[in-house]
Design an enzyme around this catalytic site. Structure first.
Site, mmCIF file in Angstrom:
data_model
loop_
_atom_site.group_PDB
_atom_site.id
_atom_site.type_symbol
_atom_site.label_atom_id
_atom_site.label_comp_id
_atom_site.label_asym_id
_atom_site.label_seq_id
_atom_site.Cartn_x
_atom_site.Cartn_y
_atom_site.Cartn_z
ATOM 1 N N ARG A 128 65.056 35.889 -44.444
ATOM 2 C CA ARG A 128 65.149 34.740 -43.541
ATOM 3 C C ARG A 128 63.739 34.425 -43.039
ATOM 4 N NH1 ARG A 128 65.562 33.891 -38.000
ATOM 5 N NH2 ARG A 128 66.932 32.176 -37.353
ATOM 6 N N LYS A 172 57.507 37.758 -36.684
ATOM 7 C CA LYS A 172 57.761 38.684 -35.589
ATOM 8 C C LYS A 172 56.449 39.302 -35.103
ATOM 9 C CE LYS A 172 62.227 38.102 -35.586
ATOM 10 N NZ LYS A 172 63.219 39.025 -36.095
#
Length: 283
Positions: A260, A221
């Protein structure tokens, strides 16, 4: 009916490997579109230590546009069928009830909906009908598609995550989903500022102390890549893999149910280290 406990590895945080069979995902779009390459990559992730493969055919990167429902299902179904036939656990990353139903028929083990059921009014019913574990993720938005930008979380992003997920959980339960089937995800990177993402990570202990198991999806991210940008270093999404592994270690130490990730090997080592430390502490 399958419960979250059926997927859980006692004493260790799970590692979910990301398999994007998309043309435009932000870090690996187009690499695994063909069935053979998708299956090969999934097997590589399992060999590196992934417990479950999260199969997604629709990107939510900044600027993404939604793919047609039939295209999404056509991409996902053969991958899940093949992996399930090999005994590899899978989850389906989708906001569509029809795709979730097709994945369930193909043998998927978990439904992972980044909209927490808000993007498709039929999703909760399908979740209940399949009897599968489900992951409900926080994403406050008026239009599901691109995860870019930031929503108004009322000045308290942690409180907003609790509130919206609580509402979604109530709706899922009302539709027939069992409490034992539910996992929650605070939605790092989805319509949140960098500071809000850090606030959510800092608040992980209170989420983990709640009733439902917690999945953490921080991999590659932008807020993690910004750590390198602040030091004047290359900061493409893939450059955030070391920071991702650090978040995996911290999340596992705090007791997260699953992380994840795109790059599995380092995160599997990270969660194994956390598990070893917990075992030693009990000794």
């Amino acid at each position: 009916m399958t419960t979250v406990q059926d997927l859980t590895v006692p004493g260790r945080t799970l590692v979910m490997g990301i398999l994007n069979i998309t043309a435009d995902s932000f870090s690996d779009g187009g690499r695994w579109l063909e069935l053979d390459s998708a299956l090969e990559h999934a097997r590589e992730l399992v060999a590196q230590g992934a417990d479950i493969i999260d199969v997604g055919a629709e990107s939510t990167r900044p600027g993404a546009t939604r793919v047609p429902a039939d295209v999404e299902a056509q991409r996902i179904r053969p991958v899940i069928q093949a992996l399930s036939a090999e005994g590899i656990r899978t989850s389906v990353d989708t906001m569509r009830a029809s795709t979730a139903a097709a994945a369930a028929e193909a043998g998927v083990d978990l439904i992972n909906d980044v909209s927490a059921g808000l993007a498709d009014m039929d999703m909760y019913r399908v979740m209940a009908d399949t009897g599968l574990p489900v992951c409900l993720m926080h994403w406050r938005t008026d239009v599901f598609g691109s995860a870019s930008g930031a929503s108004d979380h009322g000045g308290d992003v942690t409180g907003d995550v609790h509130a919206l997920l609580g509402q979604c959980i109530d709706d899922a339960l009302a539709a027939g989903v069992r409490r034992s089937q539910i996992v929650v995800d605070p939605g790092l990177g989805f319509a949140k500022t960098g500071e809000e993402n850090w606030q959510l990570l800092a608040a992980l202990p209170e989420f983990i102390a709640g009733e439902f198991p917690v999945l953490v999806g921080a991999s590659r991210k932008r807020f993690l890549a910004s750590i390198r940008a602040d030091r004047g270093l290359e900061h493409a999404p893939v450059d955030a893999d070391p920071a991702t592994a650090a978040v995996s270690a911290i999340s596992a130490q705090m007791g997260a149910w699953c992380v994840r990730v795109h790059e599995v090997a380092a995160s599997r080592d990270a969660v194994d280290v956390a598990a070893a430390m917990r075992r030693a502490g009990r000794g």
